[in-house]
Design a protein around this motif. Structure first.
Motif, PDB file in Angstrom:
ATOM      1  N   ALA A  92       1.001   7.893   1.387  1.00  0.00           N
ATOM      2  CA  ALA A  92       1.952   7.065   0.650  1.00  0.00           C
ATOM      3  C   ALA A  92       2.845   6.322   1.628  1.00  0.00           C
ATOM      4  CB  ALA A  92       2.783   7.946  -0.273  1.00  0.00           C
ATOM      5  N   CYS A  93       3.403   5.182   1.178  1.00  0.00           N
ATOM      6  CA  CYS A  93       4.199   4.357   2.094  1.00  0.00           C
ATOM      7  C   CYS A  93       5.506   5.045   2.472  1.00  0.00           C
ATOM      8  CB  CYS A  93       4.456   2.981   1.483  1.00  0.00           C
ATOM      9  SG  CYS A  93       5.749   2.932   0.220  1.00  0.00           S
ATOM     10  N   GLY A  94       6.038   5.861   1.547  1.00  0.00           N
ATOM     11  CA  GLY A  94       7.266   6.586   1.843  1.00  0.00           C
ATOM     12  C   GLY A  94       8.541   5.786   1.661  1.00  0.00           C
ATOM     13  N   THR A  95       8.389   4.497   1.346  1.00  0.00           N
ATOM     14  CA  THR A  95       9.594   3.658   1.263  1.00  0.00           C
ATOM     15  C   THR A  95       9.765   2.954  -0.082  1.00  0.00           C
ATOM     16  OG1 THR A  95       8.381   1.823   2.249  1.00  0.00           O
ATOM     17  CG2 THR A  95       9.639   3.231   3.749  1.00  0.00           C
ATOM     18  N   CYS A  96       8.712   2.866  -0.895  1.00  0.00           N
ATOM     19  CA  CYS A  96       8.849   2.146  -2.162  1.00  0.00           C
ATOM     20  C   CYS A  96       9.683   2.977  -3.151  1.00  0.00           C
ATOM     21  CB  CYS A  96       7.474   1.812  -2.749  1.00  0.00           C
ATOM     22  SG  CYS A  96       6.590   3.227  -3.475  1.00  0.00           S
ATOM     23  N   ASP A  97       9.991   2.384  -4.303  1.00  0.00           N
ATOM     24  CA  ASP A  97      10.850   3.088  -5.261  1.00  0.00           C
ATOM     25  C   ASP A  97      10.211   4.367  -5.781  1.00  0.00           C
ATOM     26  OD1 ASP A  97       8.920   1.532  -6.580  1.00  0.00           O
ATOM     27  OD2 ASP A  97      10.147   1.357  -8.393  1.00  0.00           O
ATOM     28  N   ARG A  98       8.895   4.382  -5.962  1.00  0.00           N
ATOM     29  CA  ARG A  98       8.235   5.576  -6.501  1.00  0.00           C
ATOM     30  C   ARG A  98       8.136   6.680  -5.437  1.00  0.00           C
ATOM     31  NH1 ARG A  98       9.955   6.097 -10.381  1.00  0.00           N
ATOM     32  NH2 ARG A  98       8.461   7.705 -10.983  1.00  0.00           N
ATOM     33  N   CYS A  99       7.853   6.295  -4.206  1.00  0.00           N
ATOM     34  CA  CYS A  99       7.853   7.288  -3.126  1.00  0.00           C
ATOM     35  C   CYS A  99       9.248   7.877  -2.963  1.00  0.00           C
ATOM     36  CB  CYS A  99       7.397   6.655  -1.814  1.00  0.00           C
ATOM     37  SG  CYS A  99       5.609   6.420  -1.684  1.00  0.00           S
ATOM     38  N   THR A 100      10.259   7.022  -3.015  1.00  0.00           N
ATOM     39  CA  THR A 100      11.634   7.488  -2.852  1.00  0.00           C
ATOM     40  C   THR A 100      12.013   8.442  -3.975  1.00  0.00           C
ATOM     41  OG1 THR A 100      12.140   5.365  -1.845  1.00  0.00           O
ATOM     42  CG2 THR A 100      14.007   6.714  -2.477  1.00  0.00           C
TER      43      THR A 100
ATOM     44  N   GLN B 215       2.289   7.716  -7.268  1.00  0.00           N
ATOM     45  CA  GLN B 215       2.550   6.426  -7.920  1.00  0.00           C
ATOM     46  C   GLN B 215       2.949   5.353  -6.909  1.00  0.00           C
ATOM     47  OE1 GLN B 215       5.557   7.387 -10.875  1.00  0.00           O
ATOM     48  NE2 GLN B 215       4.345   9.094 -11.645  1.00  0.00           N
ATOM     49  N   CYS B 216       2.680   5.611  -5.633  1.00  0.00           N
ATOM     50  CA  CYS B 216       3.092   4.678  -4.570  1.00  0.00           C
ATOM     51  C   CYS B 216       2.611   3.257  -4.873  1.00  0.00           C
ATOM     52  CB  CYS B 216       2.521   5.134  -3.223  1.00  0.00           C
ATOM     53  SG  CYS B 216       2.870   3.977  -1.882  1.00  0.00           S
ATOM     54  N   ARG B 217       3.506   2.305  -4.645  1.00  0.00           N
ATOM     55  CA  ARG B 217       3.211   0.891  -4.950  1.00  0.00           C
ATOM     56  C   ARG B 217       2.080   0.327  -4.089  1.00  0.00           C
ATOM     57  NH1 ARG B 217       5.894  -0.750  -9.654  1.00  0.00           N
ATOM     58  NH2 ARG B 217       7.918   0.275  -9.708  1.00  0.00           N
ATOM     59  N   THR B 218       1.782   0.954  -2.966  1.00  0.00           N
ATOM     60  CA  THR B 218       0.739   0.396  -2.101  1.00  0.00           C
ATOM     61  C   THR B 218      -0.665   0.695  -2.619  1.00  0.00           C
ATOM     62  OG1 THR B 218       0.732   2.361  -0.691  1.00  0.00           O
ATOM     63  CG2 THR B 218       2.168   0.556  -0.027  1.00  0.00           C
TER      64      THR B 218
END
Ligand SMILES: [Zn+2]
Length: 265
Positions: free
Chosen positions: A26-34, A40-43
């Protein structure tokens, strides 16, 4: 796909320790990761090993250290490729809010369905699974889950992804119960007429994530260590990497008894 396949992977690190690989990066920075919802990561799947980038059907694989899942005692590396598909089942049950002692039905007895059924049993549920092929029924029996769901269930898992499976889920769920959609839907599906009269809760499940108790991958690894009969029941064939073509042919023939086929470099 323009990548090396293989997102259900286990192996040894350079220091010899046996691990499974969490293929989701996961990207770790998008709203869903946060928000803690890495599934549900946006990437999307572009960062997933074996799907969006090179995966594990190879002699060596370089992965992010955050993806390393150490194996617990009692789980051998040769069985640990099952950690990933079973983590999908753990995730679906957690998303569905399954609680100890509940009745759980799984519709579809491929590797994902059997893994979800085993996870539900491990989570102290009373579990029945609808299977199509004799080998699947036999595997379900070895895992200790019942055949031919009937009556009402608190949680029903669709692990088939067909319109008939959706109809079966609606039939089996108790009023106010949960239908967890774990399958991949390759075609559009229709829900039965008046299905909302039971007021079912519909929950989607995608891959795996973590909650306050840890990651779904770690839970799946512990389950496989606790219930060694699951690996014995689900891994029906093993092939060396150079016989991958034959392995795929065998894996495609569910009616002939393949459930999970493991490639061993
Ligand atoms: Zn993200």
């Amino acid at each position: 796909m323009p990548v090396t396949l293989g997102h259900e992977v286990a192996g040894h690190l350079d220091d010899g320790s046996a691990v499974a690989v969490w293929p989701l990066v996961a990207c770790g920075t998008c709203d869903r990761c946060t928000a803690g919802e890495v599934s549900q990561c946006r990437t999307g799947p572009g960062r997933v090993y074996g799907i969006g980038r090179d995966g594990g059907m190879a002699d060596e694989l370089v992965v992010d250290p955050a993806c390393i899942v150490p194996l617990p005692d009692g789980l051998g590396v040769g069985d640990a490729a099952l950690v990933e598909p079973i983590a999908c089942g753990v995730h679906a049950l957690r998303r569905g809010g399954m609680r100890s002692g509940e009745r759980v039905a799984v519709v579809g007895a491929g590797a994902i369905g059997l893994g979800a059924a085993a996870a539900a049993r491990w989570m102290d549920g009373s579990v029945d699974i609808a299977a199509r092929h004799p080998a699947q029924r036999q595997a379900a029996e070895q895992i200790g889950v019942g055949p031919d769901p009937g009556g009402e269930y608190d949680v029903v898992v669709d692990a088939a992804g067909t319109e008939a499976a959706i109809a079966k889920c609606v039939e089996l769920v108790r009023p106010g119960g949960t239908i967890t959609l774990l399958a991949s839907y390759w075609e559009p599906v229709a829900f039965p007429q008046f299905f909302t009269m039971k007021e079912p809760v519909l929950v989607g499940a995608n891959m795996h994530g973590r909650d306050a108790t840890g990651t779904d991958m770690e839970a799946a690894a512990r389950m496989l260590a606790d219930l060694p009969e699951v690996s014995r029941a689900m891994i029906t064939h093993r092939f060396p990497l150079e016989r991958a073509r034959e392995a795929f042919t065998v894996a495609a023939d569910r009616a002939a008894g393949a459930i999970k086929v493991v490639l061993e470099p």
